[in-house]
Design a protein around this motif. Structure first.
Motif, PDB file in Angstrom:
ATOM      1  N   ALA A 124     -32.612 -32.204  26.849  1.00 42.54           N
ATOM      2  CA  ALA A 124     -32.550 -33.670  26.770  1.00 42.54           C
ATOM      3  C   ALA A 124     -33.866 -34.252  26.254  1.00 42.54           C
ATOM      4  O   ALA A 124     -33.870 -35.177  25.442  1.00 42.54           O
ATOM      5  CB  ALA A 124     -32.204 -34.251  28.138  1.00 42.54           C
ATOM      6  N   LEU A 125     -34.996 -33.718  26.715  1.00 42.59           N
ATOM      7  CA  LEU A 125     -36.300 -34.207  26.263  1.00 42.59           C
ATOM      8  C   LEU A 125     -36.503 -33.920  24.775  1.00 42.59           C
ATOM      9  O   LEU A 125     -36.989 -34.781  24.029  1.00 42.59           O
ATOM     10  CB  LEU A 125     -37.423 -33.564  27.084  1.00 42.59           C
ATOM     11  CG  LEU A 125     -38.850 -33.948  26.702  1.00 42.59           C
ATOM     12  CD1 LEU A 125     -39.058 -35.459  26.791  1.00 42.59           C
ATOM     13  CD2 LEU A 125     -39.847 -33.215  27.608  1.00 42.59           C
ATOM     14  N   GLY A 126     -36.121 -32.739  24.315  1.00 36.89           N
ATOM     15  CA  GLY A 126     -36.216 -32.430  22.887  1.00 36.89           C
ATOM     16  C   GLY A 126     -35.382 -33.386  22.053  1.00 36.89           C
ATOM     17  O   GLY A 126     -35.787 -33.827  20.978  1.00 36.89           O
ATOM     18  N   GLU A 127     -34.206 -33.740  22.568  1.00 35.21           N
ATOM     19  CA  GLU A 127     -33.356 -34.695  21.859  1.00 35.21           C
ATOM     20  C   GLU A 127     -33.975 -36.095  21.852  1.00 35.21           C
ATOM     21  O   GLU A 127     -33.943 -36.783  20.830  1.00 35.21           O
ATOM     22  CB  GLU A 127     -31.967 -34.742  22.496  1.00 35.21           C
ATOM     23  CG  GLU A 127     -31.008 -35.630  21.735  1.00 35.21           C
ATOM     24  CD  GLU A 127     -29.581 -35.541  22.259  1.00 35.21           C
ATOM     25  OE1 GLU A 127     -28.721 -36.209  21.668  1.00 35.21           O
ATOM     26  OE2 GLU A 127     -29.330 -34.811  23.241  1.00 35.21           O
ATOM     27  N   ARG A 128     -34.567 -36.497  22.968  1.00 34.37           N
ATOM     28  CA  ARG A 128     -35.226 -37.812  23.010  1.00 34.37           C
ATOM     29  C   ARG A 128     -36.388 -37.868  22.027  1.00 34.37           C
ATOM     30  O   ARG A 128     -36.604 -38.885  21.362  1.00 34.37           O
ATOM     31  CB  ARG A 128     -35.714 -38.135  24.430  1.00 34.37           C
ATOM     32  CG  ARG A 128     -34.614 -38.459  25.395  1.00 34.37           C
ATOM     33  CD  ARG A 128     -35.099 -39.159  26.664  1.00 34.37           C
ATOM     34  NE  ARG A 128     -36.313 -38.633  27.241  1.00 34.37           N
ATOM     35  CZ  ARG A 128     -36.371 -37.699  28.192  1.00 34.37           C
ATOM     36  NH1 ARG A 128     -35.258 -37.159  28.659  1.00 34.37           N
ATOM     37  NH2 ARG A 128     -37.537 -37.307  28.669  1.00 34.37           N
ATOM     38  N   ARG A 129     -37.126 -36.792  21.912  1.00 36.10           N
ATOM     39  CA  ARG A 129     -38.244 -36.748  20.953  1.00 36.10           C
ATOM     40  C   ARG A 129     -37.733 -36.860  19.522  1.00 36.10           C
ATOM     41  O   ARG A 129     -38.264 -37.635  18.723  1.00 36.10           O
ATOM     42  CB  ARG A 129     -39.039 -35.454  21.137  1.00 36.10           C
ATOM     43  CG  ARG A 129     -39.860 -35.455  22.401  1.00 36.10           C
ATOM     44  CD  ARG A 129     -40.547 -34.137  22.667  1.00 36.10           C
ATOM     45  NE  ARG A 129     -41.425 -34.286  23.824  1.00 36.10           N
ATOM     46  CZ  ARG A 129     -41.963 -33.278  24.474  1.00 36.10           C
ATOM     47  NH1 ARG A 129     -41.730 -32.030  24.089  1.00 36.10           N
ATOM     48  NH2 ARG A 129     -42.747 -33.502  25.510  1.00 36.10           N
ATOM     49  N   ALA A 130     -36.705 -36.100  19.189  1.00 30.72           N
ATOM     50  CA  ALA A 130     -36.145 -36.161  17.837  1.00 30.72           C
ATOM     51  C   ALA A 130     -35.539 -37.539  17.564  1.00 30.72           C
ATOM     52  O   ALA A 130     -35.669 -38.069  16.456  1.00 30.72           O
ATOM     53  CB  ALA A 130     -35.104 -35.064  17.647  1.00 30.72           C
ATOM     54  N   ASN A 131     -34.906 -38.141  18.572  1.00 31.28           N
ATOM     55  CA  ASN A 131     -34.349 -39.488  18.406  1.00 31.28           C
ATOM     56  C   ASN A 131     -35.439 -40.529  18.206  1.00 31.28           C
ATOM     57  O   ASN A 131     -35.248 -41.501  17.463  1.00 31.28           O
ATOM     58  CB  ASN A 131     -33.471 -39.865  19.604  1.00 31.28           C
ATOM     59  CG  ASN A 131     -32.121 -39.192  19.563  1.00 31.28           C
ATOM     60  OD1 ASN A 131     -31.608 -38.850  18.501  1.00 31.28           O
ATOM     61  ND2 ASN A 131     -31.540 -38.990  20.730  1.00 31.28           N
ATOM     62  N   ALA A 132     -36.590 -40.356  18.842  1.00 28.81           N
ATOM     63  CA  ALA A 132     -37.711 -41.278  18.635  1.00 28.81           C
ATOM     64  C   ALA A 132     -38.190 -41.216  17.187  1.00 28.81           C
ATOM     65  O   ALA A 132     -38.480 -42.243  16.563  1.00 28.81           O
ATOM     66  CB  ALA A 132     -38.853 -40.949  19.595  1.00 28.81           C
ATOM     67  N   VAL A 133     -38.238 -40.001  16.641  1.00 31.71           N
ATOM     68  CA  VAL A 133     -38.634 -39.833  15.235  1.00 31.71           C
ATOM     69  C   VAL A 133     -37.566 -40.442  14.326  1.00 31.71           C
ATOM     70  O   VAL A 133     -37.881 -41.129  13.352  1.00 31.71           O
ATOM     71  CB  VAL A 133     -38.889 -38.354  14.910  1.00 31.71           C
ATOM     72  CG1 VAL A 133     -39.106 -38.150  13.421  1.00 31.71           C
ATOM     73  CG2 VAL A 133     -40.075 -37.839  15.705  1.00 31.71           C
TER      74      VAL A 133
END
Length: 177
Positions: A124-133
């Motif tokens: 979930a954190l990896g997805e949030r990081r990619a979504n922020a980008v």
């Protein structure tokens, strides 16, 4: 109770589906690009590897004029955070410029974490990081059809080890063109 065997079977099926969905399709991980870029960014001023490659990017921003993919394709995050650090905004802006100027180009934003935390939390954190980008690129005018987000969580580390240096190299989003 009859419910327990059904729940166990369902849990096993879900786990197998999750593992199959996250399995590697072969090839190399784009996170290995950090070594080459950090080595060419000799103008960094004593900053650690991940940060130096982001701050030493200014000299290669001109590459967008001739249509080449930006050299710097990895940005790093603080522990347990999906907030884009200011030193990587120029990297994001250069990649956004490339995507805007090359409408037929597409990118997969690969979100990664260090090994701390549960597997589910890290995905979930990896997805949030990619979504922020992805949100940053969208604000810069990049078409959503050019961007895909995937999270690998802790599954594809750029550096092995259980120390802060390795953890810092693994908390990243990679632009995979």
């Amino acid at each position: 109770m009859q419910f327990k065997p059904y729940a166990r079977s369902l849990a096993i099926a879900f786990s197998l589906a999750l593992v199959a969905g996250c399995s590697s399709t072969g090839g190399t991980q784009d996170g290995s690009m950090d070594g080459g870029v950090a080595g060419s960014g000799a103008s960094s001023s004593g900053v650690s590897g991940g940060q130096a490659s982001g701050s030493g990017y200014g000299g290669t921003a001109g590459q967008q004029a001739d249509g080449r993919i930006p050299q710097q394709r990895t940005i790093y995050f603080a522990f347990d955070s999906d907030v884009i650090r200011p030193e990587f905004e120029s990297v994001l802006a250069a990649n956004a410029r490339f995507l805007r100027e090359n409408g037929n180009a597409s990118v997969v934003l690969q979100g990664h974490t260090d090994e701390r935390g549960t597997r589910e939390y890290n995905l979930a954190l990896g997805e949030r990081r990619a979504n922020a980008v992805e949100q940053f690129l969208s604000v810069q005018g990049v078409s959503p059809s050019q961007v895909e987000v995937v999270s690998y969580g802790e599954e594809r580390p750029a550096a092995r080890g259980q120390n802060e240096e390795a953890y810092a190299q693994n908390r990243r989003v990679v632009f995979a063109y």
